[in-house]
Design an enzyme around this catalytic site. Structure first.
Site, mmCIF file in Angstrom:
data_model
loop_
_atom_site.group_PDB
_atom_site.id
_atom_site.type_symbol
_atom_site.label_atom_id
_atom_site.label_comp_id
_atom_site.label_asym_id
_atom_site.label_seq_id
_atom_site.Cartn_x
_atom_site.Cartn_y
_atom_site.Cartn_z
ATOM 1 N N ASP A 102 1.597 -2.960 -0.451
ATOM 2 C CA ASP A 102 2.275 -1.641 -0.336
ATOM 3 C C ASP A 102 2.805 -1.356 -1.717
ATOM 4 O OD1 ASP A 102 2.875 0.812 0.658
ATOM 5 O OD2 ASP A 102 4.166 -0.001 2.274
ATOM 6 N N HIS B 131 10.652 2.770 1.575
ATOM 7 C CA HIS B 131 10.741 3.336 0.437
ATOM 8 C C HIS B 131 12.000 3.323 0.056
ATOM 9 C CE1 HIS B 131 7.308 5.414 2.462
ATOM 10 N NE2 HIS B 131 6.959 5.544 1.232
#
Length: 338
Positions: free
Chosen positions: A255, A185
């Site tokens: 992702d 992230h």
């Protein structure tokens, strides 16, 4: 179906705005993904999924969610129970393999009892990553265990439970996130293990479950495979490892494209993901400007990507006739002795 774009989008809140509906009608994403920001009540979520599908004119458009249990659980109490983590299931398996497999199947079947009536058709589990010493806690107790055999066995049970409930799983994060020393992230991790080490360990659960319909890529650089690009944007990793060595021929989604592990603007990221061989780009946060950039670089599904997307749609089956109350009681009993 043939006119859908190769993208899965999120939306900004609990209701679909008129503006968002028009945007989705124009861009025609293949599917949607929900997060905590989209959840207020069960009836509200059912209404939202209906409006999302209505916006693209496809009553069977996939609606995804990350409902693993543990710390990755978008639906939370009091709407649904707090479910155990993958590591909790793995601990039960170590004590009693039969109980661990049964509990893992039941937990996925219970997820389907929670989600399927709301119009949610895909749960992004199981986590097939095998943690290694030095790996970041972003995986941590989301993993079923620290050996490929446990992860494979419980991952298969999790997939089977979802499918028994009329839903489909997504195996993640292919070809393996367990050694990554950073949270994707926020930054791009580099894994320096040899190809032989990865093949003998990290890839094994994905090989074992390579017949599943959907997988999510890892934003991780494997220096022995491609020193320049993370798996998500590496044609070498997608073609030679995910497709050939692991043998996965299902729908490969990235992702989240908005993660900071990837570089470049959103159109550049999207083009790189699709050029590498991912079938579909995933954009999660509902940010309209970002989605517009992603959509601008996203083609309509075609060729192999369309074939795989069509295969997903034919993989859905009806829920079985399991007794929800009986399964919940059995699950509580199994977890009470773990």
């Amino acid at each position: 179906m043939s006119e859908s774009k190769a993208v899965i989008f999120g939306c900004s809140g609990p209701q679909l705005s008129r503006d968002e509906a028009a945007f989705f009608a124009d861009t025609r994403p293949w599917g949607f993904i929900l997060f905590g920001r989209n959840i207020v009540s069960m009836s509200q979520v059912a209404e939202l999924t209906a409006r999302l599908r209505e916006s693209v004119g496809r009553p069977d458009a996939p609606v995804l969610i990350d409902q693993e249990g543990g710390r990755v659980q978008r639906f939370k109490p009091p709407l649904v129970p707090q479910y155990p983590s993958g590591a909790d299931l793995g601990a039960l398996y170590l004590a009693n393999p039969e109980s661990g497999l049964r509990a893992t199947w039941i937990m996925s079947r219970l997820h389907a009892f929670d989600l399927f009536p709301l119009g949610i058709s895909v749960d992004c589990l199981p986590v097939l990553d095998v943690p290694s010493p030095g790996g970041h806690e972003v995986i941590g107790n989301r993993a079923y265990g620290i050996t490929p055999d446990i992860v494979s066995a419980l991952g298969q049970a999790a997939c089977d439970g979802l499918k028994a409930g009329g839903m489909l799983p997504v195996i993640k994060h292919i070809p393996g996130h367990g050694r990554a020393g950073a949270d994707t992230h926020f930054e791009l991790p580099h894994v320096d293990a040899s190809h032989a080490e990865l093949s003998a360990h990290d890839f094994l659960p994905f090989k074992a479950l390579a017949g599943e319909a959907m997988a999510m890529s890892a934003h991780v650089v494997f220096t022995a495979l491609d020193a320049a690009d993370p798996a998500t944007t590496s044609a070498r990793v997608v073609e030679q490892v995910i497709r050939s060595e692991i043998g996965f021929d299902g729908l490969l989604m990235s992702d989240d494209v908005s993660m900071n592990a990837l570089s470049g603007d959103f159109a550049t990221r999207t083009r790189a993901i699709l050029a590498a061989g991912c079938d579909v780009t995933l954009h999660c946060n509902g940010n309209r400007a970002e989605m517009e950039a992603v959509a601008s670089a996203t083609p309509v599904l075609s060729d192999e990507a369309l074939r795989r997307a069509n295969n997903v749609m034919t993989a859905f089956g009806p829920p079985d006739d399991s007794d929800e109350a009986a399964l919940r009681e059995e699950f509580e009993g199994l977890m009470a002795v773990s």
